[in-house]
Write a protein that holds these residues in place. Structure first.
Motif, mmCIF file in Angstrom:
data_model
loop_
_atom_site.group_PDB
_atom_site.id
_atom_site.type_symbol
_atom_site.label_atom_id
_atom_site.label_comp_id
_atom_site.label_asym_id
_atom_site.label_seq_id
_atom_site.Cartn_x
_atom_site.Cartn_y
_atom_site.Cartn_z
ATOM 1 N N ASN A 39 137.916 -75.904 -34.404
ATOM 2 C CA ASN A 39 136.733 -76.127 -35.230
ATOM 3 C C ASN A 39 136.531 -77.625 -35.419
ATOM 4 N N LYS A 40 135.365 -78.144 -35.006
ATOM 5 C CA LYS A 40 135.088 -79.581 -35.152
ATOM 6 C C LYS A 40 134.934 -79.991 -36.605
ATOM 7 N N LEU A 41 134.537 -79.047 -37.456
ATOM 8 C CA LEU A 41 134.266 -79.374 -38.854
ATOM 9 C C LEU A 41 135.548 -79.276 -39.677
ATOM 10 N N LYS A 42 135.904 -80.372 -40.321
ATOM 11 C CA LYS A 42 137.115 -80.393 -41.143
ATOM 12 C C LYS A 42 136.863 -79.742 -42.505
ATOM 13 N N SER A 43 135.593 -79.803 -42.970
ATOM 14 C CA SER A 43 135.249 -79.224 -44.265
ATOM 15 C C SER A 43 134.726 -77.803 -44.067
ATOM 16 N N LYS A 44 133.851 -77.353 -44.943
ATOM 17 C CA LYS A 44 133.287 -76.010 -44.829
ATOM 18 C C LYS A 44 132.370 -75.923 -43.617
ATOM 19 N N GLY A 45 132.313 -74.738 -43.032
ATOM 20 C CA GLY A 45 131.448 -74.527 -41.879
ATOM 21 C C GLY A 45 132.249 -74.293 -40.610
ATOM 22 N N TYR A 46 131.547 -74.001 -39.540
ATOM 23 C CA TYR A 46 132.192 -73.671 -38.274
ATOM 24 C C TYR A 46 131.378 -74.239 -37.125
ATOM 25 N N ASP A 47 131.975 -75.110 -36.354
ATOM 26 C CA ASP A 47 131.353 -75.680 -35.162
ATOM 27 C C ASP A 47 132.403 -75.656 -34.059
ATOM 28 N N PRO A 48 132.459 -74.566 -33.290
ATOM 29 C CA PRO A 48 133.555 -74.404 -32.337
ATOM 30 C C PRO A 48 133.454 -75.325 -31.129
ATOM 31 N N VAL A 49 134.596 -75.746 -30.647
ATOM 32 C CA VAL A 49 134.699 -76.431 -29.362
ATOM 33 C C VAL A 49 135.897 -75.822 -28.642
ATOM 34 N N THR A 50 135.788 -75.668 -27.348
ATOM 35 C CA THR A 50 136.872 -75.055 -26.578
ATOM 36 C C THR A 50 137.431 -76.048 -25.560
ATOM 37 N N THR A 51 138.585 -75.691 -25.035
ATOM 38 C CA THR A 51 139.169 -76.507 -23.964
ATOM 39 C C THR A 51 138.247 -76.513 -22.739
ATOM 40 N N SER A 52 137.437 -75.470 -22.585
ATOM 41 C CA SER A 52 136.501 -75.401 -21.456
ATOM 42 C C SER A 52 135.362 -76.405 -21.619
ATOM 43 N N ASP A 53 134.858 -76.570 -22.881
ATOM 44 C CA ASP A 53 133.835 -77.598 -23.133
ATOM 45 C C ASP A 53 134.322 -78.952 -22.630
ATOM 46 N N LYS A 54 135.536 -79.290 -23.019
ATOM 47 C CA LYS A 54 136.079 -80.614 -22.684
ATOM 48 C C LYS A 54 136.327 -80.759 -21.184
ATOM 49 N N ALA A 55 136.812 -79.691 -20.564
ATOM 50 C CA ALA A 55 137.074 -79.747 -19.117
ATOM 51 C C ALA A 55 135.764 -79.890 -18.333
ATOM 52 N N PHE A 56 134.742 -79.148 -18.736
ATOM 53 C CA PHE A 56 133.435 -79.275 -18.083
ATOM 54 C C PHE A 56 132.901 -80.701 -18.211
ATOM 55 N N GLU A 57 132.981 -81.266 -19.421
ATOM 56 C CA GLU A 57 132.403 -82.599 -19.600
ATOM 57 C C GLU A 57 133.161 -83.647 -18.774
ATOM 58 N N LYS A 58 134.482 -83.553 -18.723
ATOM 59 C CA LYS A 58 135.257 -84.492 -17.895
ATOM 60 C C LYS A 58 134.846 -84.377 -16.427
ATOM 61 N N PHE A 59 134.649 -83.148 -15.970
ATOM 62 C CA PHE A 59 134.246 -82.903 -14.584
ATOM 63 C C PHE A 59 132.880 -83.521 -14.306
#
Length: 269
Positions: A39-59
């Motif tokens: 979850n990217k959000l440290k406080s209340k709320g939910y903003d998911p990020v996955t290992t796939s998001d990061k791998a796609f962007e690096k590619f």
């Protein structure tokens, strides 16, 4: 508005055309497996990020940097690579991460090329659906599906009384604020599916799409595709969509003007 010449359009559209194929190969060979979610959000709320998001962007960043090393890059997960270039690539490695997380097939890879701040070429690639959308200049957009290439255009002559509307607020306005736009709520009869909704408008399958809380990487890649297919795109308060925010896309200016009027009570949110 600054546009590319025909040779430049061909160069960058062909690059994205090849990249779409490479992205699908990359997904099915490397990423079609279990992934980690945070979850990217440290406080209340939910903003998911996955290992796939990061791998796609690096590619994607690597492909761009190898081909156009001087260009600037802005990505959702890894920020801003600055240079003095007039060209900037804008990347959403997975648009619709929530859909990705729960196994819906509507997530996509979104990539724009901006020239002097204006999105001029865009790619919306849907690996699970085996299709992608791409504009080759400022007047022609295409869908590529099952090895076939088809030119697409918005539904040009649909009367306002027959429009198909897809809308999602994504928390942009409260329930109380939604009560100020009852006519808009009544029109919202078709489901939204992240970038696929905007893409379907470009094919003439739907006539209006509006969504709240778009970031630049959510909308920049779609803007050139929408405009080249004949659509109109602005914010809810009729500003240039390059600023992102709450976005309205319509099949023609007449429909767009009527929707802007209906959205006016909530357009500042």
């Amino acid at each position: 508005m600054s546009l590319l010449n025909s040779k430049e359009y061909k160069l960058y559209a062909n690059f994205l055309n090849t990249l779409a194929v490479d992205l699908n190969k990359f997904y099915y060979s490397k990423l079609n497996k279990t992934f980690k979610i945070s979850n990217k959000l440290k406080s209340k709320g939910y903003d998911p990020v996955t290992t796939s998001d990061k791998a796609f962007e690096k590619f994607i960043r690597l492909k761009i940097s190898n081909k156009f090393p001087s260009h600037q890059i802005v990505g959702e997960e890894f920020g801003y690579k600055k240079s003095n270039s007039d060209y900037t690539w804008v990347i959403d490695p997975i648009d619709g991460t929530r859909s990705f997380v729960i196994g819906n097939p509507t997530w996509s890879n979104l990539i724009a090329l901006n020239y002097k701040g204006n999105p001029v070429v865009g790619l919306a690639n849907f690996p699970i659906l085996n299709k992608y959308y791409l504009n080759f200049d400022n007047k022609s957009s295409f869908v590529f599906e099952n090895g076939m290439k088809k030119k697409i255009t918005v539904s040009k002559r649909v009367p306002f009384s027959q429009i198909k509307v897809s809308g999602a607020f994504h928390g942009a306005i409260s329930l109380k604020q939604q009560m100020k736009i009852p006519k808009v709520l009544k029109l919202m009869q078709f489901p939204t599916a992240d970038a696929l909704s905007y893409s379907h408008l470009c094919e003439g399958k739907i006539d209006v799409v509006f969504q709240g809380t778009n970031m630049i990487w959510d909308i920049h890649p779609l803007m050139p595709i929408i405009k080249a297919a004949g659509g109109v795109v602005t914010t809810w308060d009729n500003r240039d969509a390059v600023n992102a925010g709450s976005i309205l896309v319509s099949a023609n200016q007449s429909i767009h003007n009527k929707m802007l009027e209906l959205l006016k009570p909530v357009s500042k949110y």
